[in-house]
Design a protein around this motif. Structure first.
Motif, mmCIF file in Angstrom:
data_model
loop_
_atom_site.group_PDB
_atom_site.id
_atom_site.type_symbol
_atom_site.label_atom_id
_atom_site.label_comp_id
_atom_site.label_asym_id
_atom_site.label_seq_id
_atom_site.Cartn_x
_atom_site.Cartn_y
_atom_site.Cartn_z
ATOM 1 N N LYS A 149 -36.332 -25.463 50.157
ATOM 2 C CA LYS A 149 -37.980 -25.399 50.331
ATOM 3 C C LYS A 149 -38.585 -24.189 50.982
ATOM 4 C CE LYS A 149 -37.864 -29.975 49.341
ATOM 5 N NZ LYS A 149 -38.264 -30.188 48.109
ATOM 6 N N ASN A 150 -39.816 -23.872 50.374
ATOM 7 C CA ASN A 150 -40.739 -22.600 50.897
ATOM 8 C C ASN A 150 -39.859 -21.300 50.404
ATOM 9 O OD1 ASN A 150 -42.240 -24.332 52.663
ATOM 10 N ND2 ASN A 150 -40.890 -24.355 54.229
ATOM 11 N N VAL A 151 -39.082 -21.663 49.119
ATOM 12 C CA VAL A 151 -38.468 -20.223 48.612
ATOM 13 C C VAL A 151 -39.044 -20.396 47.209
ATOM 14 C CG1 VAL A 151 -36.499 -19.182 47.826
ATOM 15 C CG2 VAL A 151 -36.384 -20.387 49.943
ATOM 16 N N PRO A 152 -39.630 -19.397 46.772
ATOM 17 C CA PRO A 152 -40.124 -19.374 45.188
ATOM 18 C C PRO A 152 -38.933 -19.649 44.122
ATOM 19 C CG PRO A 152 -40.830 -17.224 46.433
ATOM 20 C CD PRO A 152 -40.051 -17.882 47.411
ATOM 21 N N ARG A 153 -39.187 -20.432 43.318
ATOM 22 C CA ARG A 153 -38.193 -20.846 42.390
ATOM 23 C C ARG A 153 -37.985 -19.808 41.508
ATOM 24 N NH1 ARG A 153 -36.136 -25.010 44.652
ATOM 25 N NH2 ARG A 153 -37.536 -26.835 44.663
ATOM 26 N N ASP A 154 -38.584 -18.650 41.239
ATOM 27 C CA ASP A 154 -37.904 -17.663 40.415
ATOM 28 C C ASP A 154 -36.978 -16.896 40.900
ATOM 29 O OD1 ASP A 154 -39.713 -16.600 42.390
ATOM 30 O OD2 ASP A 154 -41.035 -15.636 41.072
ATOM 31 N N ILE A 155 -36.825 -16.939 42.281
ATOM 32 C CA ILE A 155 -35.783 -16.452 43.081
ATOM 33 C C ILE A 155 -34.406 -17.164 42.928
ATOM 34 C CG2 ILE A 155 -35.000 -15.754 45.389
ATOM 35 C CD1 ILE A 155 -37.726 -15.245 46.393
ATOM 36 N N PRO A 158 -31.897 -17.510 38.720
ATOM 37 C CA PRO A 158 -30.676 -17.036 38.199
ATOM 38 C C PRO A 158 -29.252 -17.867 38.767
ATOM 39 C CG PRO A 158 -31.848 -15.116 39.170
ATOM 40 C CD PRO A 158 -32.576 -16.500 39.463
ATOM 41 N N LEU A 159 -29.162 -17.812 39.905
ATOM 42 C CA LEU A 159 -27.894 -18.700 40.311
ATOM 43 C C LEU A 159 -27.933 -19.883 40.066
ATOM 44 C CD1 LEU A 159 -25.127 -18.295 41.779
ATOM 45 C CD2 LEU A 159 -26.419 -18.718 44.065
ATOM 46 N N MET A 160 -29.099 -20.530 40.099
ATOM 47 C CA MET A 160 -29.235 -22.040 39.751
ATOM 48 C C MET A 160 -28.722 -22.186 38.157
ATOM 49 S SD MET A 160 -32.611 -24.580 39.989
ATOM 50 C CE MET A 160 -33.096 -23.837 41.550
ATOM 51 N N LEU A 161 -29.276 -21.365 37.195
ATOM 52 C CA LEU A 161 -28.734 -21.589 35.871
ATOM 53 C C LEU A 161 -27.267 -21.378 35.680
ATOM 54 C CD1 LEU A 161 -31.826 -19.852 34.035
ATOM 55 C CD2 LEU A 161 -31.287 -22.302 34.207
ATOM 56 N N ALA A 162 -26.862 -20.253 36.119
ATOM 57 C CA ALA A 162 -25.664 -19.835 36.268
ATOM 58 C C ALA A 162 -24.719 -21.078 36.763
ATOM 59 C CB ALA A 162 -25.153 -18.493 36.950
ATOM 60 N N SER A 163 -24.975 -21.683 37.874
ATOM 61 C CA SER A 163 -24.128 -22.600 38.561
ATOM 62 C C SER A 163 -24.169 -23.867 37.585
ATOM 63 C CB SER A 163 -24.464 -22.952 39.802
ATOM 64 O OG SER A 163 -24.474 -21.742 40.714
ATOM 65 N N GLY A 164 -25.268 -24.047 37.086
ATOM 66 C CA GLY A 164 -25.419 -25.349 36.097
ATOM 67 C C GLY A 164 -24.731 -25.035 34.978
ATOM 68 N N GLY A 165 -24.657 -23.928 34.515
ATOM 69 C CA GLY A 165 -23.937 -23.792 33.154
ATOM 70 C C GLY A 165 -22.367 -23.478 33.445
ATOM 71 N N PHE A 166 -21.857 -23.236 34.662
ATOM 72 C CA PHE A 166 -20.421 -23.266 34.830
ATOM 73 C C PHE A 166 -20.038 -24.986 35.239
ATOM 74 C CE2 PHE A 166 -16.947 -20.923 36.987
ATOM 75 C CZ PHE A 166 -16.157 -22.228 37.253
ATOM 76 N N ALA A 167 -21.049 -25.617 36.007
ATOM 77 C CA ALA A 167 -20.783 -26.997 35.979
ATOM 78 C C ALA A 167 -20.658 -27.881 34.431
ATOM 79 C CB ALA A 167 -21.848 -27.602 36.817
ATOM 80 N N ILE A 168 -21.444 -27.635 33.903
ATOM 81 C CA ILE A 168 -21.485 -27.994 32.486
ATOM 82 C C ILE A 168 -20.334 -27.701 31.544
ATOM 83 C CG2 ILE A 168 -22.495 -28.252 29.963
ATOM 84 C CD1 ILE A 168 -25.449 -27.898 31.764
ATOM 85 N N THR A 169 -19.891 -26.538 31.835
ATOM 86 C CA THR A 169 -18.636 -25.904 30.850
ATOM 87 C C THR A 169 -17.328 -26.619 31.620
ATOM 88 O OG1 THR A 169 -19.383 -23.639 30.848
ATOM 89 C CG2 THR A 169 -17.193 -23.781 30.718
ATOM 90 N N THR A 208 -25.723 -12.321 42.694
ATOM 91 C CA THR A 208 -26.352 -10.967 43.341
ATOM 92 C C THR A 208 -27.705 -10.952 43.447
ATOM 93 O OG1 THR A 208 -24.232 -9.866 42.747
ATOM 94 C CG2 THR A 208 -26.147 -8.561 43.435
ATOM 95 N N LEU A 209 -28.181 -11.283 42.400
ATOM 96 C CA LEU A 209 -29.603 -11.157 42.229
ATOM 97 C C LEU A 209 -30.377 -12.264 43.114
ATOM 98 C CD1 LEU A 209 -30.274 -11.211 38.254
ATOM 99 C CD2 LEU A 209 -30.823 -9.336 40.025
ATOM 100 N N THR A 210 -29.906 -13.424 43.263
ATOM 101 C CA THR A 210 -30.492 -14.636 44.177
ATOM 102 C C THR A 210 -30.254 -14.103 45.445
ATOM 103 O OG1 THR A 210 -30.323 -16.169 42.231
ATOM 104 C CG2 THR A 210 -30.416 -16.927 44.629
ATOM 105 N N ILE A 211 -29.124 -13.819 45.847
ATOM 106 C CA ILE A 211 -28.728 -13.425 47.339
ATOM 107 C C ILE A 211 -29.446 -12.438 47.729
ATOM 108 C CG2 ILE A 211 -26.963 -12.859 48.974
ATOM 109 C CD1 ILE A 211 -25.032 -14.507 47.086
ATOM 110 N N LEU A 212 -29.519 -11.251 46.903
ATOM 111 C CA LEU A 212 -30.299 -10.064 47.482
ATOM 112 C C LEU A 212 -32.037 -10.387 47.604
ATOM 113 C CD1 LEU A 212 -29.108 -7.272 45.030
ATOM 114 C CD2 LEU A 212 -28.729 -7.706 47.479
ATOM 115 N N LEU A 213 -32.414 -11.354 46.989
ATOM 116 C CA LEU A 213 -33.834 -11.716 47.065
ATOM 117 C C LEU A 213 -33.849 -12.800 48.149
ATOM 118 C CD1 LEU A 213 -34.714 -12.242 43.248
ATOM 119 C CD2 LEU A 213 -35.412 -10.304 44.868
#
Length: 391
Positions: A149-155, A158-169, A208-213
């Protein structure tokens, strides 16, 4: 060389060089820009994930060049270990219970198990299980990010999509293993290894993108927002109970249509709407009220006064929240609020019961269309009509 072997060999082209370069840069960025900027438990856990990934990457490239099966299996296991550590870091960042046992067990057992079974017949089975386990942790990462919560979704995207793709794979791999018996076990493992390498590349960049932000955003469990945002109200209720002061009410105030507003507006516009909503609620309540933002578009307010006084504040609150000035902002979105009202006397001065009553009534007001308040089965339809009551 058969067709399957040609496909598998093609996947190897350029992967070692790309893997070393990307993972090295990402690890340096996380350690240098996150850990040194804010060396908390979440940052250190993320650094450990990238550190293991870095060691695994160099070990994997070395093992491929020298044709060392056990070392290559160990390296693949180390690269898989990034997923549980990233998940643990997200939970620590959010201030949730760490649940470190699962992550530690995965990190301790997977690389060693793969290394010891690298040249045995059971290696293929163990590797598929470990890969599926990493996929489960990837899915948990996506789930934990959705809960932030209280974190912009665009931040988080990247990690959300990558993790979701890994789980689907990982899930598709289970189905593929069962439905493709004509492909040998060695070929399946070779393809899985390559997917592991490609997944490491994608996850490293996205993480890296998500964690840096995230390192630049105030975490939900920070001192400024408090891990228990309602601690002030809880303390006030305890003092009220000690003095047996019955003229106090808890208001659970919620912005109507929160999901639609979040999906239909940009992150900056949504943040402005929530900020305006919070400001109007606070301005409508007396200075003696204790107000605690609980979530986007939700506040708890402990208000002193008689029933007539609280009713006056509620009418003022609903009127302020729904007011718009088209002369100043023609594109302004009209908002409204739903309020659950419970008194400390109803809850017998028990804070948890008080919150539960207010929450239940707020949900009932939302279900009736919003722009209203409810107290003990009585519903006021809007800010200007105090006569539309339901028994």
């Amino acid at each position: 060389m058969n067709e399957n072997a040609q496909v598998i060999a093609g996947l190897h082209a350029g992967l070692p060089q790309a893997l070393v370069a990307v993972v090295t840069i990402c690890a340096a960025a996380v350690i240098g820009l996150v850990v040194l900027h804010r060396p908390d438990r979440a940052a250190i856990t993320w650094a450990a994930a990238f550190g293991l990934g870095l060691v695994g990457t160099y070990a994997w490239v070395t093992a491929v060049e020298l044709e060392l099966p056990a070392m290559r299996a160990l390296a693949s296991g180390l690269m898989l270990c990034a997923e549980p550590l990233i998940w643990l870091g997200v939970r620590l960042y959010a201030g949730r219970r760490s649940s470190w046992q699962a992550a530690v067990m995965f990190v301790a057992l997977v690389p060693i198990t793969l290394a010891l079974t690298a040249e045995s017949e059971v290696f293929a089975v163990f590797f598929r299980i470990c890969f599926a386990g990493a996929g489960v942790f990837a899915g948990l990462i996506a789930f934990e990010l959705l809960r932030l919560k209280n974190v912009p979704r665009d931040i988080l995207l990247p990690l959300m999509l990558a993790s979701g793709g890994f789980a689907i794979t990982a899930a598709l791999n289970v189905l593929w293993t069962l439905s493709t018996p004509q492909l040998s076990g060695e070929d399946q493992i070779a393809v899985l290894r390559d997917f592991n390498v490609i997944g490491t590349l994608i996850t490293s960049v996205a993480a890296t993108l998500t964690i840096l932000l995230l390192a630049r955003v105030q975490p939900p469990n920070s001192a400024s927002t408090s891990a228990n945002p309602d601690a002030v109200i809880r303390g006030r209720v305890e003092r009220v109970r000690a003095h047996q002061e019955a003229a106090w009410s808890l208001l659970d105030v919620r912005l109507d249509g929160l999901v639609d507003l979040r999906e239909s507006t940009a992150s900056s516009d949504f943040a402005l709407i929530v900020k305006r909503f919070t400001g109007r609620v606070v301005a409508a309540l007396p200075p003696s009220a204790d107000v605690a933002p609980i979530d986007d578009g939700r506040l708890l307010a402990l208000v002193p006064g008689s029933e007539e006084a609280v009713t006056h504040h509620l009418r003022n609150l609903l009127g302020r929240v729904s007011s718009t000035d088209e002369r100043l902002d023609p594109s302004a979105i009209r908002t409204s609020a739903s309020v659950g009202w419970a008194t400390v006397l109803e809850a017998r001065f028990d804070y948890d019961t008080l919150v539960e009553l207010a929450d239940e009534r707020a949900q009932r007001a939302v279900g009736l269309g919003g722009d209203r308040w409810e107290r003990n089965g009585r519903v006021t339809a809007d800010a200007d009509d105090a006569t539309n009551l339901r028994g």
